[in-house]
Each structure stands twice: as structure tokens, then as C-alpha cells.
Design a protein around this motif. Structure first.
Motif, PDB file in Angstrom:
ATOM      1  N   SER A   1       0.859  -1.185   0.000  1.00 35.38           N
ATOM      2  CA  SER A   1       0.000   0.000   0.000  1.00 35.38           C
ATOM      3  C   SER A   1       0.895   1.234   0.000  1.00 35.38           C
ATOM      4  N   ARG A   2       0.290   2.382  -0.252  1.00 31.50           N
ATOM      5  CA  ARG A   2       1.083   3.603  -0.234  1.00 31.50           C
ATOM      6  C   ARG A   2       0.243   4.772   0.235  1.00 31.50           C
ATOM      7  N   ASP A   3       0.933   5.737   0.814  1.00 27.73           N
ATOM      8  CA  ASP A   3       0.316   6.985   1.250  1.00 27.73           C
ATOM      9  C   ASP A   3       1.143   8.101   0.621  1.00 27.73           C
ATOM     10  N   ASN A   4       0.683   8.626  -0.492  1.00 20.26           N
ATOM     11  CA  ASN A   4       1.468   9.637  -1.200  1.00 20.26           C
ATOM     12  C   ASN A   4       1.582  10.941  -0.415  1.00 20.26           C
ATOM     13  N   ALA A   5       0.622  11.208   0.448  1.00 23.05           N
ATOM     14  CA  ALA A   5       0.715  12.409   1.283  1.00 23.05           C
ATOM     15  C   ALA A   5       1.904  12.324   2.235  1.00 23.05           C
ATOM     16  N   LYS A   6       2.282  11.092   2.575  1.00 20.82           N
ATOM     17  CA  LYS A   6       3.417  10.867   3.472  1.00 20.82           C
ATOM     18  C   LYS A   6       4.656  10.384   2.719  1.00 20.82           C
ATOM     19  N   ASN A   7       4.560  10.308   1.392  1.00 21.15           N
ATOM     20  CA  ASN A   7       5.691   9.811   0.580  1.00 21.15           C
ATOM     21  C   ASN A   7       6.194   8.466   1.095  1.00 21.15           C
ATOM     22  N   THR A   8       5.274   7.582   1.421  1.00 18.97           N
ATOM     23  CA  THR A   8       5.652   6.305   2.026  1.00 18.97           C
ATOM     24  C   THR A   8       4.882   5.159   1.389  1.00 18.97           C
ATOM     25  N   VAL A   9       5.589   4.061   1.186  1.00 17.28           N
ATOM     26  CA  VAL A   9       4.995   2.824   0.706  1.00 17.28           C
ATOM     27  C   VAL A   9       5.221   1.768   1.773  1.00 17.28           C
ATOM     28  N   TYR A  10       4.221   0.927   1.964  1.00 21.13           N
ATOM     29  CA  TYR A  10       4.261  -0.075   3.026  1.00 21.13           C
ATOM     30  C   TYR A  10       4.194  -1.485   2.440  1.00 21.13           C
ATOM     31  N   LEU A  11       4.718  -2.426   3.184  1.00 21.50           N
ATOM     32  CA  LEU A  11       4.546  -3.834   2.872  1.00 21.50           C
ATOM     33  C   LEU A  11       4.161  -4.540   4.157  1.00 21.50           C
ATOM     34  N   GLN A  12       2.892  -4.886   4.266  1.00 23.96           N
ATOM     35  CA  GLN A  12       2.403  -5.650   5.416  1.00 23.96           C
ATOM     36  C   GLN A  12       2.639  -7.122   5.137  1.00 23.96           C
ATOM     37  N   MET A  13       3.366  -7.764   6.008  1.00 20.68           N
ATOM     38  CA  MET A  13       3.722  -9.166   5.817  1.00 20.68           C
ATOM     39  C   MET A  13       3.149  -9.992   6.959  1.00 20.68           C
ATOM     40  N   ASN A  14       2.262 -10.907   6.623  1.00 15.33           N
ATOM     41  CA  ASN A  14       1.633 -11.780   7.605  1.00 15.33           C
ATOM     42  C   ASN A  14       1.998 -13.235   7.337  1.00 15.33           C
ATOM     43  N   SER A  15       1.764 -14.071   8.325  1.00 15.15           N
ATOM     44  CA  SER A  15       2.024 -15.510   8.191  1.00 15.15           C
ATOM     45  C   SER A  15       3.426 -15.765   7.656  1.00 15.15           C
ATOM     46  N   LEU A  16       4.385 -15.108   8.240  1.00 14.64           N
ATOM     47  CA  LEU A  16       5.758 -15.236   7.780  1.00 14.64           C
ATOM     48  C   LEU A  16       6.311 -16.625   8.061  1.00 14.64           C
TER      49      LEU A  16
END
Length: 119
Positions: A71-86
Motif C-alpha cells: 500500500s502507499r500513502d502519497n501524502a506521506k511519501n511512504t509505501v508499506y509492505l504488510q507481511m503476515n504468516s511469515l
């Protein structure tokens, strides 16, 4: 010039979760698609997930589908990677990159963050 800084890596047990962040300097970051890649020891760097500049398109490696979410939040200039069930096979250095979504061409790499999943 866009600069990317990853954070959020660490040590987690099998079945656990982590959220990686990729923070960008420069407002032009919002015009780039972004990819998360990983490289395990002795293996080639591989694309894990990618998201277009306005989040209209996303794609995932088969090995992480249903477990990872980009996902990304362009207002915060940040992209995320949520990783589950690692699981231990997810152990790698994770990198974000500014990319061209269609061709996969890489414009800028981050420095990487280590993710280690213990069994």
C-alpha cells in the motif's frame, strides 16, 4: 533525485507479522510506481510486490499472495509492505525501489532492511 529509506525489518517467529516502510524524500515520489524486492543469501533479487503511483494497480509474487499487502500513502511519501504468516523462506534483505510499473525498470533503490523469520 528521489532517495528511499526502508525500515521495519527485524526478527520474527514463524507465523508472525511485520510491516515494512519505504520513506521517500522528494515530492516527485508520488509519480513513481514502487516495488518491494527481496534477496536471500545465495539467491537472486526477486520482485515481491509492486504498486502503481496512484494505487490503481498492484501485483504480487505467487509465493506471497494472500499473505503480503502493499500500500502507499502519497501524502506521506511512504509505501508499506504488510507481511503476515511469515515463514523462514521469507528471510531476506528487503529493498524498495522506484520503478516503471509496466517495464519493471528500476530508477532508484533503497538500502534494504533485514527480515529474519525463525522456525
Amino acid at each position: 533525485q528521489v532517495q528511499l529509506v526502508e525500515s521495519g525489518g527485524g526478527l520474527v517467529q514463524t507465523g508472525g507479522s511485520l510491516r515494512l516502510s519505504c520513506a521517500a524524500s522528494g515530492s516527485i515520489f508520488s509519480i513513481y510506481a514502487t516495488g518491494w524486492y527481496r534477496q536471500a543469501p545465495g539467491k537472486q533479487r526477486e520482485l515481491v510486490a509492486a504498486i502503481s503511483s496512484r494505487s490503481f494497480r498492484m501485483k504480487y509474487a505467487d509465493s506471497v499472495k494472500g499473505r503480503f499487502t502493499i500500500s502507499r500513502d502519497n501524502a506521506k511519501n511512504t509505501v508499506y509492505l504488510q507481511m503476515n504468516s511469515l515463514n523462514p523462506e521469507d528471510t531476506a534483505v528487503y529493498y524498495c525501489a522506484a520503478i516503471d510499473y509496466g517495464s519493471g525498470s528500476i530508477f532508484v533503490w533503497g538500502q534494504g532492511t533485514q527480515v529474519t523469520v525463525s522456525s
